[in-house]
Design a protein around this motif. Structure first.
Motif, PDB file in Angstrom:
ATOM      1  N   LYS A   1      29.491  78.603  91.862  1.00 57.94           N
ATOM      2  CA  LYS A   1      27.806  78.172  92.629  1.00 57.94           C
ATOM      3  C   LYS A   1      27.349  79.325  92.893  1.00 57.94           C
ATOM      4  CE  LYS A   1      28.889  74.791  95.055  1.00 57.94           C
ATOM      5  NZ  LYS A   1      28.951  73.308  95.924  1.00 57.94           N
TER       6      LYS A   1
ATOM      7  N   ILE B   1      24.937  75.404  89.474  1.00 55.85           N
ATOM      8  CA  ILE B   1      26.235  75.463  89.223  1.00 55.85           C
ATOM      9  C   ILE B   1      27.125  75.946  87.637  1.00 55.85           C
ATOM     10  CG2 ILE B   1      28.422  74.835  88.788  1.00 55.85           C
ATOM     11  CD1 ILE B   1      28.865  72.877  90.907  1.00 55.85           C
TER      12      ILE B   1
ATOM     13  N   THR C   1      26.841  82.986  96.378  1.00 53.56           N
ATOM     14  CA  THR C   1      27.425  82.318  95.274  1.00 53.56           C
ATOM     15  C   THR C   1      28.792  81.684  95.808  1.00 53.56           C
ATOM     16  OG1 THR C   1      28.808  84.915  94.540  1.00 53.56           O
ATOM     17  CG2 THR C   1      26.924  84.104  93.167  1.00 53.56           C
ATOM     18  N   GLU C   2      29.336  81.208  95.275  1.00 52.07           N
ATOM     19  CA  GLU C   2      30.603  80.284  95.999  1.00 52.07           C
ATOM     20  C   GLU C   2      31.861  80.449  94.914  1.00 52.07           C
ATOM     21  OE1 GLU C   2      29.757  76.748  98.438  1.00 52.07           O
ATOM     22  OE2 GLU C   2      29.051  77.972  99.429  1.00 52.07           O
TER      23      GLU C   2
ATOM     24  N   LEU D   1      23.983  79.794  94.868  1.00 50.85           N
ATOM     25  CA  LEU D   1      22.744  79.178  96.018  1.00 50.85           C
ATOM     26  C   LEU D   1      21.037  79.245  96.601  1.00 50.85           C
ATOM     27  CD1 LEU D   1      25.614  78.212  98.527  1.00 50.85           C
ATOM     28  CD2 LEU D   1      24.550  76.360  97.446  1.00 50.85           C
TER      29      LEU D   1
ATOM     30  N   ASP E   1      20.437  71.427  96.071  1.00 46.93           N
ATOM     31  CA  ASP E   1      20.227  73.223  96.333  1.00 46.93           C
ATOM     32  C   ASP E   1      21.305  74.049  96.331  1.00 46.93           C
ATOM     33  OD1 ASP E   1      23.203  72.230  98.150  1.00 46.93           O
ATOM     34  OD2 ASP E   1      22.027  72.958 100.010  1.00 46.93           O
ATOM     35  N   SER E   2      21.935  73.513  94.852  1.00 44.80           N
ATOM     36  CA  SER E   2      22.470  74.640  94.168  1.00 44.80           C
ATOM     37  C   SER E   2      22.520  74.305  92.701  1.00 44.80           C
ATOM     38  CB  SER E   2      24.172  74.298  94.617  1.00 44.80           C
ATOM     39  OG  SER E   2      24.100  73.039  93.976  1.00 44.80           O
TER      40      SER E   2
END
Length: 216
Positions: A15, A62, A5-6, A17, A59-60
């Motif tokens: 986000k 959200i 996660t980001e 991943l 590739d993500s």
């Protein structure tokens, strides 16, 4: 399966991943359960009451929350993502038509609205010499929004040697960084074309007495 996660600039968005391809091409933004019908994963995510938006990219994933705290929501979201990929189900259902997905016109409208919000943020940046905002002074030449919340601003100043250049560039970057959904801001300075008072908005020209029959 390990999902990273980001954090994002907007605290209501996170986000995820999954370490594999999510969407082959473009970005798919879904805003409620009716739009989520095109995607099994989106339906899983929207079944979590606090989820108010889902966006898929190459590739993500959200996720936007309408309420709640991430430490409590993350386990349910991670479980939904993991269950989807382990199930082997497609991201978008076979047979889903373009009409089932957010239209290009809607996406264009969303992008236009995002640019409007960015320009409004830039209006908070005031040239210290002229005492007016950089948008209506005509300093902002271009606002470009790219995938992943990347924003590129092209701007100028009254003259190449303007002593307020650093202040204005920093102000532009900071104001745009505060806009929801913006993850990275690049501010590029140019003097081509050279700025002239004719680049001001009609409102600014009226303030400075520039126009037909007017002068400064």
């Amino acid at each position: 399966m390990f999902i990273q996660t980001e954090a994002m600039a907007d605290p209501a968005r996170l986000k995820f991943l999954p370490g594999r391809e999510v969407l082959a091409d473009g970005v798919l933004d879904l805003r409620d359960m009716s739009e989520a019908a095109v995607s099994p994963l989106a339906e899983r995510l929207f079944s979590i009451p606090e989820v108010s938006g889902v966006s898929f990219a190459k590739d993500s994933i959200i996720v936007t929350k309408g309420s709640g705290e991430w430490p409590r929501l993350k386990p349910a979201i991670l479980a939904a993502i993991m269950e989807h990929f382990l199930s082997g189900a497609p991201l978008v259902r076979a047979g889903a038509t373009a009409g089932d997905q957010p239209s290009r016109s809607n996406r264009a409208a969303d992008e236009a609205a995002r640019i409007d919000r960015i320009r409004e943020a830039l209006r908070q940046v005031i040239d210290p010499e002229l005492g007016y905002n950089i948008v209506d002074l005509g300093f902002v030449y271009d606002v470009a929004v790219e995938e992943g919340g990347v924003v590129r601003i092209t701007m100028t100043t009254t003259t190449p040697g303007c002593p307020a250049t650093g202040y204005l560039k920093k102000g532009a970057g900071e104001s745009v960084s505060a806009v929801a959904g913006v993850e990275f801001v690049e501010v590029k300075l140019t003097h081509e074309p050279r700025w002239t008072p004719e680049m001001m908005s009609p409102e600014a020209k009226a303030i400075f007495g520039i126009g037909d029959g007017g002068g400064r």
